[in-house]
Design a protein around this motif. Structure first.
Motif, PDB file in Angstrom:
ATOM      1  N   ARG A 232       0.821  -1.216   0.000  1.00 38.14           N
ATOM      2  CA  ARG A 232       0.000   0.000   0.000  1.00 38.14           C
ATOM      3  C   ARG A 232       0.850   1.259   0.000  1.00 38.14           C
ATOM      4  O   ARG A 232       0.497   2.263  -0.626  1.00 38.14           O
ATOM      5  N   ASP A 233       1.958   1.213   0.751  1.00 39.92           N
ATOM      6  CA  ASP A 233       2.806   2.398   0.909  1.00 39.92           C
ATOM      7  C   ASP A 233       4.277   1.987   0.840  1.00 39.92           C
ATOM      8  O   ASP A 233       4.896   1.686   1.859  1.00 39.92           O
ATOM      9  N   PRO A 234       4.847   1.957  -0.379  1.00 43.50           N
ATOM     10  CA  PRO A 234       6.238   1.501  -0.553  1.00 43.50           C
ATOM     11  C   PRO A 234       7.269   2.318   0.216  1.00 43.50           C
ATOM     12  O   PRO A 234       8.390   1.845   0.422  1.00 43.50           O
ATOM     13  N   ASP A 235       6.903   3.523   0.639  1.00 46.69           N
ATOM     14  CA  ASP A 235       7.856   4.363   1.364  1.00 46.69           C
ATOM     15  C   ASP A 235       7.938   4.016   2.853  1.00 46.69           C
ATOM     16  O   ASP A 235       8.781   4.548   3.571  1.00 46.69           O
ATOM     17  N   THR A 236       7.060   3.138   3.306  1.00 50.27           N
ATOM     18  CA  THR A 236       7.077   2.736   4.714  1.00 50.27           C
ATOM     19  C   THR A 236       8.362   1.972   5.031  1.00 50.27           C
ATOM     20  O   THR A 236       8.778   1.099   4.269  1.00 50.27           O
ATOM     21  N   ALA A 237       8.974   2.301   6.152  1.00 46.02           N
ATOM     22  CA  ALA A 237      10.158   1.561   6.585  1.00 46.02           C
ATOM     23  C   ALA A 237       9.739   0.155   7.004  1.00 46.02           C
ATOM     24  O   ALA A 237       8.712  -0.023   7.670  1.00 46.02           O
ATOM     25  N   PHE A 238      10.528  -0.839   6.622  1.00 42.82           N
ATOM     26  CA  PHE A 238      10.159  -2.222   6.899  1.00 42.82           C
ATOM     27  C   PHE A 238      10.062  -2.484   8.397  1.00 42.82           C
ATOM     28  O   PHE A 238       9.140  -3.171   8.857  1.00 42.82           O
ATOM     29  N   GLU A 239      10.997  -1.951   9.179  1.00 43.47           N
ATOM     30  CA  GLU A 239      10.963  -2.163  10.625  1.00 43.47           C
ATOM     31  C   GLU A 239       9.657  -1.628  11.216  1.00 43.47           C
ATOM     32  O   GLU A 239       9.051  -2.262  12.091  1.00 43.47           O
ATOM     33  N   PHE A 240       9.221  -0.457  10.743  1.00 43.89           N
ATOM     34  CA  PHE A 240       7.962   0.114  11.225  1.00 43.89           C
ATOM     35  C   PHE A 240       6.799  -0.794  10.859  1.00 43.89           C
ATOM     36  O   PHE A 240       5.898  -1.050  11.669  1.00 43.89           O
ATOM     37  N   ALA A 241       6.802  -1.291   9.608  1.00 42.00           N
ATOM     38  CA  ALA A 241       5.724  -2.163   9.147  1.00 42.00           C
ATOM     39  C   ALA A 241       5.664  -3.445   9.974  1.00 42.00           C
ATOM     40  O   ALA A 241       4.573  -3.918  10.324  1.00 42.00           O
ATOM     41  N   ILE A 242       6.826  -4.002  10.317  1.00 37.46           N
ATOM     42  CA  ILE A 242       6.864  -5.217  11.119  1.00 37.46           C
ATOM     43  C   ILE A 242       6.338  -4.955  12.527  1.00 37.46           C
ATOM     44  O   ILE A 242       5.520  -5.723  13.063  1.00 37.46           O
ATOM     45  N   GLU A 243       6.792  -3.875  13.139  1.00 45.15           N
ATOM     46  CA  GLU A 243       6.350  -3.566  14.505  1.00 45.15           C
ATOM     47  C   GLU A 243       4.852  -3.289  14.542  1.00 45.15           C
ATOM     48  O   GLU A 243       4.158  -3.698  15.471  1.00 45.15           O
ATOM     49  N   GLU A 244       4.360  -2.591  13.544  1.00 45.36           N
ATOM     50  CA  GLU A 244       2.921  -2.323  13.460  1.00 45.36           C
ATOM     51  C   GLU A 244       2.147  -3.639  13.320  1.00 45.36           C
ATOM     52  O   GLU A 244       1.125  -3.846  13.983  1.00 45.36           O
ATOM     53  N   ALA A 245       2.663  -4.536  12.478  1.00 46.18           N
ATOM     54  CA  ALA A 245       2.000  -5.829  12.282  1.00 46.18           C
ATOM     55  C   ALA A 245       2.016  -6.653  13.560  1.00 46.18           C
ATOM     56  O   ALA A 245       1.042  -7.342  13.878  1.00 46.18           O
ATOM     57  N   LYS A 246       3.102  -6.585  14.307  1.00 48.24           N
ATOM     58  CA  LYS A 246       3.183  -7.321  15.573  1.00 48.24           C
ATOM     59  C   LYS A 246       2.106  -6.838  16.543  1.00 48.24           C
ATOM     60  O   LYS A 246       1.478  -7.644  17.251  1.00 48.24           O
ATOM     61  N   ARG A 247       1.882  -5.536  16.578  1.00 43.69           N
ATOM     62  CA  ARG A 247       0.856  -4.990  17.471  1.00 43.69           C
ATOM     63  C   ARG A 247      -0.530  -5.481  17.063  1.00 43.69           C
ATOM     64  O   ARG A 247      -1.355  -5.825  17.913  1.00 43.69           O
ATOM     65  N   VAL A 248      -0.781  -5.507  15.767  1.00 43.11           N
ATOM     66  CA  VAL A 248      -2.083  -5.966  15.265  1.00 43.11           C
ATOM     67  C   VAL A 248      -2.331  -7.409  15.675  1.00 43.11           C
ATOM     68  O   VAL A 248      -3.401  -7.762  16.183  1.00 43.11           O
ATOM     69  N   VAL A 249      -1.330  -8.252  15.485  1.00 41.26           N
ATOM     70  CA  VAL A 249      -1.476  -9.675  15.822  1.00 41.26           C
ATOM     71  C   VAL A 249      -1.607  -9.860  17.338  1.00 41.26           C
ATOM     72  O   VAL A 249      -2.431 -10.646  17.818  1.00 41.26           O
ATOM     73  N   ALA A 250      -0.832  -9.103  18.095  1.00 38.36           N
ATOM     74  CA  ALA A 250      -0.871  -9.223  19.549  1.00 38.36           C
ATOM     75  C   ALA A 250      -2.227  -8.808  20.112  1.00 38.36           C
ATOM     76  O   ALA A 250      -2.682  -9.346  21.133  1.00 38.36           O
ATOM     77  N   LEU A 251      -2.883  -7.884  19.436  1.00 39.99           N
ATOM     78  CA  LEU A 251      -4.193  -7.398  19.890  1.00 39.99           C
ATOM     79  C   LEU A 251      -5.346  -8.238  19.359  1.00 39.99           C
ATOM     80  O   LEU A 251      -6.509  -7.865  19.485  1.00 39.99           O
ATOM     81  N   GLY A 252      -4.996  -9.393  18.764  1.00 45.73           N
ATOM     82  CA  GLY A 252      -6.056 -10.279  18.279  1.00 45.73           C
ATOM     83  C   GLY A 252      -6.517  -9.931  16.891  1.00 45.73           C
ATOM     84  O   GLY A 252      -7.704 -10.116  16.563  1.00 45.73           O
ATOM     85  N   GLY A 253      -5.608  -9.442  16.068  1.00 47.27           N
ATOM     86  CA  GLY A 253      -5.922  -9.090  14.696  1.00 47.27           C
ATOM     87  C   GLY A 253      -6.023 -10.339  13.827  1.00 47.27           C
ATOM     88  O   GLY A 253      -6.344 -11.416  14.315  1.00 47.27           O
ATOM     89  N   PRO A 254      -5.698 -10.207  12.546  1.00 52.10           N
ATOM     90  CA  PRO A 254      -5.835 -11.303  11.595  1.00 52.10           C
ATOM     91  C   PRO A 254      -5.239 -12.604  12.124  1.00 52.10           C
ATOM     92  O   PRO A 254      -4.139 -12.629  12.652  1.00 52.10           O
ATOM     93  N   GLY A 255      -6.025 -13.664  11.973  1.00 47.04           N
ATOM     94  CA  GLY A 255      -5.546 -14.982  12.370  1.00 47.04           C
ATOM     95  C   GLY A 255      -6.034 -15.409  13.749  1.00 47.04           C
ATOM     96  O   GLY A 255      -5.985 -16.580  14.079  1.00 47.04           O
ATOM     97  N   GLU A 256      -6.523 -14.453  14.536  1.00 50.52           N
ATOM     98  CA  GLU A 256      -6.999 -14.806  15.878  1.00 50.52           C
ATOM     99  C   GLU A 256      -8.511 -14.966  15.859  1.00 50.52           C
ATOM    100  O   GLU A 256      -9.240 -14.116  15.369  1.00 50.52           O
TER     101      GLU A 256
END
Length: 223
Positions: free
Chosen positions: A196-220
């Motif tokens: 969606r946003d190629p300018d996003t830093a990969f580390e930021f994208a990973i940390e954001e994704a970790k928060r989503v999963v930890a909060l019961g996001g996709p897959g839970e």
């Protein structure tokens, strides 16, 4: 038969490829590439597979791109099946630089899931370059089986390969966000963000994704 001056120079350059000094090997690779001769393709490919210096390897690849594809392609395709990981990796890199889609059948599922991370990363990059029109979706499906693999460098390489394929990866990435493995979900979500946003830093994208999963996001369940 009399050897011409150019042939003699090239023969000396080939001898220089085995010199213990990387600066000599670099000049030798430049000389061989500057005077292409199909007789030397085997030697260049062989040296690529054992050359320890990055800059020399890059020059060897350049030298191979200066030779006829009809000569280099068959030799490189054989090399990607080598038992030695560095040889497989460099052959894949060279095929990607040549960019001839006749090499596509050599980019097998086995290479795309190679146990050696460097080989796998190079195979992903080569696949994106060589994939024929209409086969991008199938490639995306294979690449997503590698989500969650390895450390950050490997994960970033895979995400970049998937993003390079464009919108065809959307369905398979979505599917990967609901699998049981949280590492896969995190990597899939981060790759979606990069798409969606190629300018996003990969580390930021990973940390954001970790928060989503930890909060019961996709897959839970129930998330």
């Amino acid at each position: 038969m009399t050897i011409t001056g150019q042939s003699a120079d090239t023969m000396r350059a080939l001898q220089g490829l085995a010199d213990s000094r990387s600066s000599v090997r670099l000049r030798a690779a430049l000389a061989v590439g500057s005077a292409p001769d199909p007789r030397f393709v085997d030697k260049l490919v062989e040296r690529c597979g054992v050359e320890p210096d990055f800059f020399v390897r890059d020059m060897l690849t350049w030298a191979l791109t200066r030779h006829p594809v009809s000569m280099t392609l068959p030799r490189l395709v054989r090399e990607v099946r080598s038992e030695r990981a560095p040889a497989r990796s460099q052959a894949l890199h060279t095929l990607s630089k040549i960019g001839d889609r006749q090499a596509w059948p050599a980019i097998t599922r086995t290479l795309l899931s190679d146990a050696d991370d460097q080989v796998a990363r190079t195979a992903w990059r080569a696949a994106v370059v060589l994939v024929p029109e209409g086969e991008e979706s199938a490639l995306a499906g294979v690449l997503t089986t590698q989500l969650g693999r390895g450390e950050r460098e490997t994960q970033l390489s895979l995400s970049r390969a998937l993003v390079a394929l464009g919108e065809v990866v959307v369905p398979v990435l979505h599917g990967a966000t609901v699998v049981p493995d949280p590492r896969v979900r995190v990597h899939a979500l981060a790759t979606q963000r990069l798409l969606r946003d190629p300018d996003t830093a990969f580390e930021f994208a990973i940390e954001e994704a970790k928060r989503v999963v930890a909060l019961g996001g996709p897959g839970e369940e129930g998330g």
